[in-house]
Enzyme design. Structure first.
Site, mmCIF file in Angstrom:
data_model
loop_
_atom_site.group_PDB
_atom_site.id
_atom_site.type_symbol
_atom_site.label_atom_id
_atom_site.label_comp_id
_atom_site.label_asym_id
_atom_site.label_seq_id
_atom_site.Cartn_x
_atom_site.Cartn_y
_atom_site.Cartn_z
ATOM 1 C CD GLU A 261 -2.870 7.674 5.684
ATOM 2 O OE1 GLU A 261 -3.706 6.984 6.138
ATOM 3 O OE2 GLU A 261 -1.605 7.496 5.975
ATOM 4 C CD GLU B 16 -2.544 1.292 2.819
ATOM 5 O OE1 GLU B 16 -2.852 2.364 3.188
ATOM 6 O OE2 GLU B 16 -2.937 0.208 3.304
#
Length: 291
Positions: free
Chosen positions: A183, A178
């Protein structure tokens, strides 16, 4: 990253996120339907020299979201979806995904709904992916690729319990590797989180404190190659990962979402303003030309 209730799910920790059968090559596999990537695409990533070939460009100029380019849930969609592994509080629904004034809008709002196995969720929100649904597993992703430079111009919201993310997962519906392009936690609006999760439990990450990061338009980028993964903000390098032996060489697809609550950001409180909106202006992907 963990797997729970039969779902592939995303584990978010301040420092955390395989291997496949594809060989490593700089001009690598692209899996997508015919897309006019050149329409509206910039010549290349911000400040990046060299020969760049656009392979995906989305400016959200149509009145509605294209279902040939985007899904509005994880691949396990069941009249909505969520990420149980993070104990998130939202149930993603397509009604919370809109296109307004040339922007993709992912909206989080309070309102109790029934989701997975009768579980009640106190919020709804929006997400999109360029992958495919479970019932489409015999088909190709809407868009996936191996190696390239991704840029997303976006404006994340501010507020306790809000969690905006731009990331990538493998096309085979596994949970690793991933790449977290960006974020931003709403209670730390000036901190850019960047992570790579690989292997069974391995993770690497970094953060950068940038005044005025949230609530304003920024261009988030990642250059994923066989020797390094390099993160950018507005064309300026922020962090790089250079352990080539563990860098993903499998096709990956894009995800953009606005989560509410969960183990990392915590729940919203009385200061959180709803509806909260994660705005995306454009998504572009390039690959390097042959050298």
């Amino acid at each position: 990253m963990r797997i729970a209730s039969g779902f592939s799910i995303k584990s978010h920790r301040p420092a955390s996120r395989g291997l496949g059968c594809l060989g490593r090559s700089l001009l690598a596999t692209v899996m997508l339907p015919l897309i006019d990537a050149g329409a509206g695409a910039a010549e290349g990533p911000i400040g990046a020299a060299g020969d760049w070939i656009p392979i995906f460009s989305e400016n959200f100029n149509e009145p509605t979201l294209s279902d040939t380019r985007w899904t509005t849930c994880y691949w396990w969609d069941d009249d909505g979806c969520t990420n149980l592994g993070n104990n998130e509080l939202q149930w993603y629904v397509p009604q919370n995904v809109t296109v307004e004034n040339g922007h993709l809008v992912l909206t989080a709002r309070p309102g109790e709904v029934t989701g997975f196995k009768g579980r009640r969720f106190p919020y709804t929100s929006g997400m999109v992916t360029s992958g495919r649904m479970y019932e489409e597993r015999a088909l190709r992703d809407r868009f996936s690729f191996t190696y390239g430079f991704v840029e997303v111009r976006a404006r994340p919201p501010v507020g306790q319990g809000l969690w905006a993310a731009i990331w990538m997962l493998p096309s085979d519906h596994t949970s690793r590797p991933e790449i977290d392009i960006m974020e931003v936690l709403g209670h730390r609006p000036d901190v850019l989180e960047m992570h790579y999760h690989f292997g069974d439990e391995d993770s690497a990450g970094s953060e950068a404190e940038i005044e005025g990061l949230s609530g304003q338009w920024q261009t988030y980028g990642v250059d994923w190659g066989p020797e390094a993964i390099i993160w950018y903000l507005n064309g300026i390098e922020q962090w790089r990962y250079e352990d080539a032996a563990s860098i993903s060489d499998v096709p990956m697809y894009l995800l953009l979402n606005l989560a509410v609550g969960g183990d990392w950001p915590g729940a919203p409180d009385s200061t959180t303003k709803f509806p909260a909106r994660f705005l995306i202006d454009s998504v572009s992907v390039w690959q390097r030309g042959r050298q």
